[in-house]
Design a protein around this motif. Structure first.
Motif, mmCIF file in Angstrom:
data_model
loop_
_atom_site.group_PDB
_atom_site.id
_atom_site.type_symbol
_atom_site.label_atom_id
_atom_site.label_comp_id
_atom_site.label_asym_id
_atom_site.label_seq_id
_atom_site.Cartn_x
_atom_site.Cartn_y
_atom_site.Cartn_z
ATOM 1 N N LEU A 652 6.724 20.367 36.588
ATOM 2 C CA LEU A 652 7.066 21.131 34.931
ATOM 3 C C LEU A 652 6.117 22.310 34.840
ATOM 4 O O LEU A 652 5.898 22.790 33.729
ATOM 5 C CB LEU A 652 6.800 20.208 33.800
ATOM 6 N N ASN A 653 6.097 23.129 36.039
ATOM 7 C CA ASN A 653 5.125 24.411 35.851
ATOM 8 C C ASN A 653 5.799 25.395 35.077
ATOM 9 O O ASN A 653 7.129 25.338 35.029
ATOM 10 C CB ASN A 653 4.817 25.056 37.369
ATOM 11 N N GLU A 654 5.091 26.297 34.287
ATOM 12 C CA GLU A 654 5.577 27.535 33.754
ATOM 13 C C GLU A 654 7.033 26.974 32.854
ATOM 14 O O GLU A 654 7.964 27.510 32.888
ATOM 15 C CB GLU A 654 6.074 28.377 34.617
ATOM 16 N N ASN A 655 6.546 26.067 32.038
ATOM 17 C CA ASN A 655 7.564 25.838 31.036
ATOM 18 C C ASN A 655 7.454 25.706 29.539
ATOM 19 O O ASN A 655 8.169 25.364 28.725
ATOM 20 C CB ASN A 655 8.112 24.248 31.244
ATOM 21 N N CYS A 656 6.564 26.686 29.261
ATOM 22 C CA CYS A 656 6.015 26.924 27.829
ATOM 23 C C CYS A 656 5.779 25.798 26.794
ATOM 24 O O CYS A 656 6.345 26.011 25.860
ATOM 25 C CB CYS A 656 6.915 27.844 27.267
ATOM 26 N N PHE A 657 5.189 24.628 27.375
ATOM 27 C CA PHE A 657 4.713 23.799 26.456
ATOM 28 C C PHE A 657 3.377 23.615 26.477
ATOM 29 O O PHE A 657 2.689 23.934 27.109
ATOM 30 C CB PHE A 657 5.624 22.401 26.860
ATOM 31 N N GLY A 658 2.901 22.996 25.170
ATOM 32 C CA GLY A 658 1.497 22.794 24.902
ATOM 33 C C GLY A 658 0.947 21.562 24.628
ATOM 34 O O GLY A 658 1.600 20.565 25.388
ATOM 35 N N ASP A 659 0.074 21.126 23.892
ATOM 36 C CA ASP A 659 -0.385 19.711 23.467
ATOM 37 C C ASP A 659 0.647 18.840 23.254
ATOM 38 O O ASP A 659 0.654 17.611 23.399
ATOM 39 C CB ASP A 659 -1.400 19.868 22.823
ATOM 40 N N SER A 660 1.535 19.465 22.368
ATOM 41 C CA SER A 660 2.629 18.214 21.882
ATOM 42 C C SER A 660 3.528 17.624 22.967
ATOM 43 O O SER A 660 3.726 16.416 23.031
ATOM 44 C CB SER A 660 3.266 19.034 20.872
ATOM 45 N N GLY A 661 3.842 18.403 23.857
ATOM 46 C CA GLY A 661 4.782 17.984 24.883
ATOM 47 C C GLY A 661 3.848 17.204 26.000
ATOM 48 O O GLY A 661 4.393 16.109 26.411
ATOM 49 N N ALA A 662 2.466 17.724 26.131
ATOM 50 C CA ALA A 662 1.647 16.997 26.951
ATOM 51 C C ALA A 662 1.314 15.543 26.504
ATOM 52 O O ALA A 662 1.192 14.561 27.229
ATOM 53 C CB ALA A 662 0.419 17.600 27.335
ATOM 54 N N ALA A 663 1.209 15.476 25.219
ATOM 55 C CA ALA A 663 0.900 14.052 24.563
ATOM 56 C C ALA A 663 2.215 13.271 24.729
ATOM 57 O O ALA A 663 1.893 12.049 25.027
ATOM 58 C CB ALA A 663 0.614 14.288 22.979
ATOM 59 N N ALA A 664 3.500 13.585 24.570
ATOM 60 C CA ALA A 664 4.611 12.938 24.745
ATOM 61 C C ALA A 664 4.764 12.294 26.336
ATOM 62 O O ALA A 664 4.829 11.232 26.343
ATOM 63 C CB ALA A 664 5.898 13.581 24.639
ATOM 64 N N LEU A 665 4.435 13.400 27.191
ATOM 65 C CA LEU A 665 4.163 12.699 28.701
ATOM 66 C C LEU A 665 3.032 11.688 28.862
ATOM 67 O O LEU A 665 3.401 10.734 29.634
ATOM 68 C CB LEU A 665 3.716 14.016 29.365
ATOM 69 N N ALA A 666 1.924 11.993 28.120
ATOM 70 C CA ALA A 666 0.963 10.971 28.406
ATOM 71 C C ALA A 666 1.225 9.673 27.824
ATOM 72 O O ALA A 666 0.783 8.717 28.606
ATOM 73 C CB ALA A 666 -0.235 11.343 27.721
ATOM 74 N N ARG A 667 2.197 9.486 26.900
ATOM 75 C CA ARG A 667 2.631 8.287 26.455
ATOM 76 C C ARG A 667 3.628 7.591 27.253
ATOM 77 O O ARG A 667 3.866 6.326 27.304
ATOM 78 C CB ARG A 667 3.137 8.420 25.006
ATOM 79 N N ALA A 668 4.319 8.502 27.929
ATOM 80 C CA ALA A 668 5.439 7.959 28.818
ATOM 81 C C ALA A 668 5.100 7.657 30.192
ATOM 82 O O ALA A 668 5.696 6.781 30.732
ATOM 83 C CB ALA A 668 6.569 8.815 28.763
ATOM 84 N N LEU A 669 4.117 8.275 30.559
ATOM 85 C CA LEU A 669 3.861 8.013 32.244
ATOM 86 C C LEU A 669 3.407 6.767 32.622
ATOM 87 O O LEU A 669 3.500 6.361 33.685
ATOM 88 C CB LEU A 669 2.836 9.101 32.367
ATOM 89 N N PRO A 670 2.810 5.938 31.721
ATOM 90 C CA PRO A 670 2.180 4.540 32.135
ATOM 91 C C PRO A 670 3.530 3.924 32.481
ATOM 92 O O PRO A 670 3.379 2.887 33.381
ATOM 93 C CB PRO A 670 1.661 4.253 31.045
ATOM 94 N N SER A 671 4.671 4.231 32.135
ATOM 95 C CA SER A 671 5.885 3.595 32.509
ATOM 96 C C SER A 671 6.485 4.007 33.797
ATOM 97 O O SER A 671 7.427 3.497 34.232
ATOM 98 C CB SER A 671 7.149 3.673 31.326
ATOM 99 N N CYS A 672 5.459 4.812 34.552
ATOM 100 C CA CYS A 672 6.169 5.370 35.726
ATOM 101 C C CYS A 672 4.942 4.844 36.858
ATOM 102 O O CYS A 672 4.205 5.862 37.235
ATOM 103 C CB CYS A 672 6.302 6.925 35.910
#
Length: 996
Positions: A652-672
């Motif tokens: 997901l390089n160069e997609n203009c997202f910050g801590d909000s999107g990163a926090a959502a990823l951090a919550r979802a990634l344990p399911s991967c």
């Protein structure tokens, strides 16, 4: 309307002719010519005016397999390689200008941040340039002209009724029914022409036996031909010794000694083609032994190749096929004639095999049938390796190394597709060769063509500079490739006309198709979409970097469900935007899709959200770089990842997202749990959010380079740093699996980051308020000019400000602030580099002048005259050139003086040697005189001895004579005594008788 001619040839193959495309196809639909106007029926001919292929570089990197480096990075690598082909370089490459350490001596590349290593290789690549035509190129041009004449004969033989008009297909998702009707209309036209016998879109394919198709031109067949005695391979060491003697003729096979032959196939390891060489040459005066130039060049080539192999682990011995020595020549016995006939059948396999390297020796200007046949055979396989032998190649001083290509490194066999047997027949028949020889050549080529193309599984024609003319020729070949699995046509100039021809002839066995980096638009995409129904085995489809519009991509996406085995789709750099929604709608119908790449498509948050709702749970690799997805789109994707147990790579390089999107990823990634690689570089994520991502999945490799951060973030990472300076940095942070602390790496820009105004633009004369300083004329735009101008300004206009570097950094107080910041970072063992779009020289000069250079490990930027030159630059260059000339003159004078001294010394040495020689001669003369005197004395002594011996012999003879005389006297006395005794006895007897 596109006018396409499908000409049915004698062997039922299809000849494609693009009508109304004079001078080449520009990628746009041309006006339709008059059907009765034969002057408009011009085949798509390439223009060649004294051009020859010149060497360019194609760079590749390796992980599980080899991948091509993009064109921009290839230019960077080539520039560095041309400067120092054995050196160590630090280069900024990739879309995010990451730093790499490149070592060309071992062909390896290291990521300066992650420390990861991968191998590089450089391959030859042919492009067309307007240069003088070489002798070897003349024959290539004549071959191509002969082929084009053959194509013209086919075109002239075609009836005008063979021209059919194919309506343009512009599929549209809003008018799907119209697109279907257009396709049906086209199919009806084609079926009508098939029924009339005017068109054969599924021609009868030339077939070879399964055994021949599987074994022809493979290494086992080559080995059998040698073991059975059909082919005699020359041992390179023996041939090198023979060619070293200039007056030694080249013997026929019948006269070769046993040690001349090579048959050690068990020793072939590694790169087999570098040890099995096939030489193609034209016989002068029917015998190659009279062609001294060819033999001299061959000797140089063999010596050069031996030098290259000497650097490898498997020794310098290799085998050479040279027909004069490898086949039996006239006069032949009956057994030799039978072997010779079998040798002709096997010889074509040696030229067509990808296991051999072909050396084509330069010949005369005329076309000869056997070199022509051999070139066509070498061109049958895209893996075939060819070297155009020349004096430049043989005498090259290029350093040889097995880890990277050299001037002897083989390149692709040809810049054109393979030639069909029918075109080959027409080409050689038009040259007036002997009928028997023509028939034999046709038979050999027909057998090789059917065997090679019938069994070929891979065709890689990437980066050949092909246009639609080459694509039309390739379409003729594809109908014979019934076992083709992989077809690569990337990085060419194929447009809709070529794509339509290729799509109609794709075999049903195809599993991998790569048409990326061409100029295919909606029409070509529609043709490919129509062909997908015939490709049930298709597993990988690469269509990146073409000219598809929304309609073309929508038509292509709608047909993807027909390929139920499709596992990989790469559609990057298409700029589709909302058109990607068409793909999102069909993704649920592609259950086996595991790898999806949609980089650089201007997706946006809306399309990303729709894509997230349709992604299957079986996706393993998802790459969505540079799509401006934002926090909203990232949160939608993160919601889908909660059910992605197979996901292994997420980019997901160069997609203009910050801590909000990163926090959502951090919550979802344990399911991967299978996720091993996450790329979120060049976004706006804080270190704390990056740390949460790192801890989301055990063993995760997180790549988070280039996060935009204010200087205050440095304080959070490195405490106790007194930062009274507000500058923009790129804090590049990467966590590896199992690491407890982040690896700190800081990349600084120079202009308006470390400096308060833009140094490069100011010195170049830009007038931009708030950016540039007011610099009086003259202005400088080159590296050398700006360095000289900084020196002048420091002693002139900026002398009162402490010099130009101090003024550029905002004064002495700000210089000290920068120094304290750098010291604090250095104490924390942080590595710091500078990457600038300006020149390296001015940056280095400013840093050295202020005592700041020691804080940075490297400075990356431009060098030379990247941005052009100004009059001041030209003056500096002229002055530098004058200085260089003066230095060269001084060096020449010194060299002349040294040469004179050397000559004087040589003369003195020669005089000393002459004197020594004279003394030696006098000594030799004295010794000779002494020897002569000794010899005379010896002769006198011998004579005296001989005289004494003679005297002794005379004395002995005299003594013997005296003894003989004495003996004779004694004998006489004895006889006298005996006579006296006898007389006395007689007297006594007489007295007795008288007495009686």
């Amino acid at each position: 309307m596109l006018a396409i001619s499908y000409t049915v040839k004698a062997d039922d193959t299809v000849a494609w002719q693009a009508r109304g495309l004079k001078g080449g196809y520009s990628g746009q639909t041309q006006p339709k010519p008059n059907d009765r106007d034969h002057s408009a029926c011009t085949p798509l001919l390439p223009t060649r005016k004294c051009s020859q292929p010149t060497s360019r570089a194609m760079w590749e990197w390796q992980d599980a397999t080899w991948h091509r480096v993009n064109s921009k990075d290839a230019q960077v690598l080539e520039a560095a390689y041309s400067q120092d082909a054995m050196g160590l370089h630090y280069l900024a490459m990739g879309p995010h200008k990451r730093l790499y350490q490149i070592d060309f001596s071992v062909m390896k590349q290291w990521n300066q941040v992650s420390g990861s290593m991968r191998y590089l290789r450089r391959k030859a690549r042919a492009v067309q340039e307007n240069v003088l035509e070489s002798e070897s190129e003349k024959e290539l041009n004549q071959l191509e002209e002969a082929f084009l004449k053959a194509e013209l004969l086919v075109a002239e033989a075609a009836d005008c009724r063979n021209i059919i008009e194919v309506p343009e297909i512009a599929p549209c998702i809003e008018a799907e029914l119209g697109g279907q009707n257009a396709g049906a209309e086209k199919e009806d036209i084609l079926q009508t022409h098939r029924a009339n016998g005017l068109l054969a879109l599924q021609p009868g394919v030339l077939k070879a036996s399964e055994k021949e198709a599987e074994d022809f031109a493979r290494l086992p067949m080559l080995q059998r031909s040698v073991e059975r005695g059909h082919i005699g391979l020359l041992r390179a060491s023996w041939l090198r010794g023979l060619l070293a003697e200039p007056s030694q003729p080249l013997p026929q096979r019948q006269a070769l000694p046993p040690e001349a032959f090579w048959n050690d196939f068990s020793s072939l390891t590694g790169n087999v083609s570098s040890r099995l060489l096939v030489v193609s040459h034209f016989w002068q005066e029917e015998q190659p032994e009279s062609d001294c130039q060819m033999l001299e060049l061959l000797a140089k080539m063999v010596e050069k190749h031996s030098q290259r192999l000497s650097l490898e682990e498997h020794g310098t011995e290799f085998a050479i096929f040279l027909d004069w020595c490898s086949l039996y020549q006239q006069p032949r016995s009956e057994d030799e004639e039978a072997t010779y006939q079998r040798s002709l059948q096997d010889m074509s396999a040696w030229y067509a095999s990808p296991c051999t390297t072909k050396w084509f020796m330069p010949s005369s200007d005329s076309i000869h049938i056997w070199p022509c046949l051999q070139r066509m055979l070498a061109n049958l396989s895209s893996e075939s390796l060819v070297v155009e032998a020349s004096e430049a190649v043989a005498q090259s001083s290029c350093p040889l190394s097995p880890s990277r290509p050299t001037l002897l490194q083989a390149s692709g066999a040809s810049g054109s597709p393979p030639t069909t047997p029918s075109a080959f027949n027409l080409m050689i028949q038009s040259q007036g060769f002997d009928e028997h020889v023509v028939s034999l050549a046709q038979s050999l080529y027909h057998k090789a063509f059917t065997a090679v193309l019938g069994a070929q599984e891979w065709m890689d024609f990437s980066s050949r500079g092909w246009d639609d003319f080459h694509a039309l020729r390739l379409a003729e070949v594809l109908v014979h490739s019934q076992h083709l699995v992989k077809l690569v046509l990337s990085e060419n100039s194929i447009s809709d006309v070529g794509m339509e021809a290729i799509a109609a002839c794709l075999p049903g066995t195809l599993q991998i198709l790569d048409i990326s980096h061409n100029i295919i638009s909606d029409v070509g995409a529609g043709c490919l979409a129509g062909a997908l129904a015939k490709l049930p085995e298709l597993r990988q489809l690469y269509i990146s970097a073409n000219s598809f519009g929304e309609n073309g991509f929508a038509a292509l996406a709608s047909k993807l469900p027909l390929c139920q085995k499709l596992s990989t789709l790469r559609a990057a750099k298409l700029g589709l935007g909302d058109a990607l929604q068409a793909l999102a709608l069909v993704l649920p119908q592609c259950p086996n899709l595991q790898s999806l790449c949609l980089n650089e498509n201007q997706m946006g948050s809306a399309s990303a959200s729709l894509l997230a709702s349709t992604l299957t749970s079986f996706i393993e690799e998802l790459q969505l770089d540079d799509n401006a997805i934002g926090d909203v789109g990232i949160r939608a994707l993160a919601g889908r990842f909660k059910d992605s147990s197979h996901l292994r790579l997420l980019s997901l390089n160069e997609n203009c997202f910050g801590d909000s999107g990163a926090a959502a990823l951090a919550r979802a990634l344990p399911s991967c749990p299978a996720l091993r690689t996450l790329r979120v570089s060049c976004n706006h994520i804080s270190p704390q959010a990056l740390n949460r991502l790192r801890l989301a999945v055990p063993g995760l490799n997180l790549f988070a380079f280039g996060q935009t951060a204010r200087a205050r973030w440095i304080g959070e990472i490195l405490p106790a740093s007194s930062l009274g300076i507000h500058v923009w940095l790129r804090s590049c942070i990467m966590w590896k699996a199992g690491a407890t602390e982040p690896v700190r790496f800081f990349m600084f820009d120079f202009d308006q980051t470390l400096t308060v105004f833009h140094v490069f633009k100011s010195l170049s004369g830009w007038k931009q308020e708030g950016v540039c300083a007011s610099i009086p004329k003259p202005h400088a735009m080159s590296e050398l000019g700006q360095v000289a101008r900084i020196d002048e300004l420091s002693s002139g206009e900026f002398a009162t400000q402490g010099g130009f570097p101090c003024a550029a950094f905002g004064g002495s107080s700000r210089v000290e602030e920068v120094r304290r910041m750098l010291q604090s970072l250095q104490k924390e063992d942080a590595e710091m580099v500078i990457c600038t779009k300006g020149f390296v020289g001015p940056v280095q000069l400013c840093l050295h002048a202020l005592g700041l250079r020691s804080y940075f490990t490297q400075v990356y930027g431009h060098i030379g005259v990247t941005y052009g030159t100004s009059p001041f630059d030209k003056q500096e260059q002229e002055q530098e050139q004058e200085q260089e000339q003066e230095q060269e003159q001084e060096q020449e004078q010194e060299q002349e003086q040294e040469q004179e001294q050397e000559q004087e010394q040589e003369q003195e040495q020669e005089q000393e040697q002459e004197q020594e020689q004279e003394q030696e001669q006098e000594q030799e003369q004295e010794q000779e005189q002494e020897q002569e005197q000794e010899q005379e004395q010896e002769q006198e002594q011998e004579q005296e001895q001989e005289q004494e011996q003679e005297q002794e012999q005379e004395q002995e003879q005299e003594q013997e004579q005296e003894q003989e005389q004495e003996q004779e006297q004694e004998q006489e006395q004895e006889q006298e005594q005996e006579q006296e005794q006898e007389q006395e006895q007689e007297q006594e007897q007489e007295q007795e008788q008288e007495q009686e």
